[in-house]
Motif scaffolding. Structure first.
Motif, short mmCIF file in Angstrom:
data_model
loop_
_atom_site.label_atom_id
_atom_site.label_comp_id
_atom_site.label_asym_id
_atom_site.label_seq_id
_atom_site.Cartn_x
_atom_site.Cartn_y
_atom_site.Cartn_z
N GLY A 28 27.51 39.58 -1.46
CA GLY A 28 27.14 40.76 -0.68
C GLY A 28 27.34 42.06 -1.43
O GLY A 28 27.71 43.08 -0.85
N VAL A 29 27.15 42.02 -2.75
CA VAL A 29 27.29 43.21 -3.58
C VAL A 29 25.97 43.44 -4.32
O VAL A 29 25.08 42.59 -4.32
CB VAL A 29 28.45 43.07 -4.60
N THR A 30 25.85 44.60 -4.97
CA THR A 30 24.63 44.88 -5.72
C THR A 30 24.65 44.16 -7.06
O THR A 30 25.71 43.80 -7.58
CB THR A 30 24.49 46.39 -5.98
N GLN A 31 23.46 43.97 -7.61
CA GLN A 31 23.37 43.36 -8.94
C GLN A 31 24.04 44.26 -9.97
O GLN A 31 24.68 43.76 -10.90
CB GLN A 31 21.92 43.12 -9.33
N ARG A 32 23.92 45.55 -9.79
CA ARG A 32 24.55 46.49 -10.73
C ARG A 32 26.07 46.29 -10.74
O ARG A 32 26.69 46.24 -11.80
CB ARG A 32 24.19 47.92 -10.33
N TYR B 13 25.17 26.64 -11.79
CA TYR B 13 25.03 27.98 -12.36
C TYR B 13 24.12 28.82 -11.48
O TYR B 13 23.16 28.32 -10.90
CB TYR B 13 24.47 27.90 -13.78
N LEU B 14 24.43 30.11 -11.41
CA LEU B 14 23.67 31.05 -10.60
C LEU B 14 23.14 32.18 -11.46
O LEU B 14 23.74 32.52 -12.48
CB LEU B 14 24.57 31.68 -9.52
N THR B 15 22.04 32.78 -11.02
CA THR B 15 21.57 34.00 -11.68
C THR B 15 22.48 35.14 -11.22
O THR B 15 23.23 35.00 -10.25
CB THR B 15 20.12 34.33 -11.28
N ILE B 16 22.37 36.28 -11.89
CA ILE B 16 23.14 37.45 -11.49
C ILE B 16 22.77 37.85 -10.06
O ILE B 16 23.63 38.15 -9.24
CB ILE B 16 22.89 38.63 -12.46
N GLY B 17 21.48 37.81 -9.75
CA GLY B 17 21.02 38.16 -8.41
C GLY B 17 21.55 37.23 -7.34
O GLY B 17 21.97 37.67 -6.26
#
Length: 77
Positions: free
Chosen positions: A32-36, A21-25
């Motif tokens: 290579g995208v933004t967290q938003r 599992y990964l965090t959103i960040g």
């Protein structure tokens, strides 16, 4: 000298392997995208997410990898 033998009932049982599992960040950085942008993908249901507590969200690595779609050679230019 005696050797220690393990009784069959006391052997370690193999545990099923859990997904990574990964965090959103972490997921956003990996792609290579933004967290938003990544949160928008979660909010629209494109990427399943799992809540662990009131403020912690995780996504499966396999679900993040599934977001990647092959591009035809003619479109990649």
């Amino acid at each position: 000298m005696t050797t220690k033998t393990t009784h069959p009932q006391h052997r370690r049982r193999s545990r099923p392997k859990l997904d990574t599992y990964l965090t959103i960040g972490e997921a956003a950085d990996m792609l290579g995208v933004t967290q938003r942008y990544f949160r928008e993908q979660v909010n629209t249901g494109r990427v399943p997410a799992y809540r662990i507590g009131p403020r912690t969200t995780r996504v499966k690595l396999s679900d993040v990898e599934a977001m990647l779609e092959p591009v035809e050679a003619a479109l990649a230019i």
